[in-house]
Design a protein around this motif. Structure first.
Motif, short mmCIF file in Angstrom:
data_model
loop_
_atom_site.label_atom_id
_atom_site.label_comp_id
_atom_site.label_asym_id
_atom_site.label_seq_id
_atom_site.Cartn_x
_atom_site.Cartn_y
_atom_site.Cartn_z
N GLN A 39 0.84 -1.19 0.00
CA GLN A 39 0.00 0.00 0.00
C GLN A 39 0.87 1.24 0.00
O GLN A 39 1.68 1.45 0.92
CB GLN A 39 -0.93 0.00 1.21
CG GLN A 39 -1.99 1.07 1.16
CD GLN A 39 -3.15 0.79 2.07
OE1 GLN A 39 -3.05 0.02 3.02
NE2 GLN A 39 -4.29 1.41 1.78
N LYS A 43 -3.17 5.35 -1.95
CA LYS A 43 -3.61 4.32 -2.90
C LYS A 43 -4.23 3.15 -2.15
O LYS A 43 -4.00 2.95 -0.95
CB LYS A 43 -2.43 3.84 -3.74
CG LYS A 43 -1.87 4.91 -4.67
CD LYS A 43 -0.85 4.33 -5.63
CE LYS A 43 -0.37 5.37 -6.62
NZ LYS A 43 0.61 4.81 -7.58
N GLU A 44 -4.98 2.34 -2.88
CA GLU A 44 -5.60 1.17 -2.29
C GLU A 44 -4.55 0.07 -2.09
O GLU A 44 -3.51 0.04 -2.74
CB GLU A 44 -6.71 0.64 -3.20
CG GLU A 44 -7.90 1.58 -3.30
CD GLU A 44 -9.04 0.97 -4.10
OE1 GLU A 44 -10.12 1.58 -4.14
OE2 GLU A 44 -8.85 -0.11 -4.69
N GLU A 46 -2.82 -3.26 -2.61
CA GLU A 46 -2.66 -3.98 -3.88
C GLU A 46 -2.04 -5.35 -3.65
O GLU A 46 -1.04 -5.47 -2.91
CB GLU A 46 -1.76 -3.16 -4.81
CG GLU A 46 -1.39 -3.81 -6.11
CD GLU A 46 -0.30 -3.07 -6.87
OE1 GLU A 46 -0.12 -3.35 -8.07
OE2 GLU A 46 0.39 -2.22 -6.27
N GLU A 89 8.16 3.20 -8.40
CA GLU A 89 6.73 2.94 -8.19
C GLU A 89 6.46 1.71 -7.34
O GLU A 89 5.31 1.45 -6.98
CB GLU A 89 6.00 2.83 -9.53
CG GLU A 89 6.62 1.87 -10.51
CD GLU A 89 7.51 2.57 -11.53
OE1 GLU A 89 8.30 3.46 -11.13
OE2 GLU A 89 7.41 2.21 -12.74
N ALA A 92 6.34 1.42 -1.20
CA ALA A 92 5.08 1.19 -0.47
C ALA A 92 5.40 0.49 0.85
O ALA A 92 6.54 0.06 1.08
CB ALA A 92 4.15 0.30 -1.29
#
Length: 125
Positions: A39, A43-44, A46, A89, A92
């Motif tokens: 996460q 953002k949700e 994932e 990217e 998280a």
């Protein structure tokens, strides 16, 4: 009660690798399907990767399929996530997940029975 303990997060440059580990404690004699979600801020959560209780089947999210590998010791409640060719990217919080009751190929947030606290992975450009 089942407790998931993660380790292995950190800061790494793009293109490098990291390995995460997770161990499930509690309920001796029970083996879980285990996996990882992530996460990022705003953002949700994932799905990243999952492995069946016996290690025979693995599942991956589309964004990591060709770069990450999940594995476990046969019959042990310990799972590893090898992350190669990391990208910014991929930054998280990575959360270990375990499930005992849903179909082995179902990896949604609602299918998970137990969550770890999470470990931060930061990939710099």
């Amino acid at each position: 009660q089942v407790r998931l303990v993660e380790s292995g997060g950190g800061l790494v440059q793009a293109g490098h690798s990291l390995r995460l580990s997770c161990t499930a404690y509690g309920r001796p004699g029970t083996t879980y399907a285990m996996g990882w979600f992530r996460q990022a801020p705003g953002k949700e959560r994932e799905f990243v990767a999952g492995v069946s209780w016996d290690g025979g089947n693995t599942y991956y999210g589309d964004s990591v399929r060709d770069r990450f590998g999940i594995s476990r010791e046969n019959g042990q409640n310990q799972v590893y996530l090898r992350m190669n060719s990391l990208k910014p990217e991929d930054t998280a919080v990575y959360l270990c997940a375990a499930k005992a009751f849903s179909p082995p190929d179902l990896w949604t947030v609602s299918a998970v029975d137990y969550w770890g606290q999470g470990t931060q992975v930061t990939v710099s450009p």
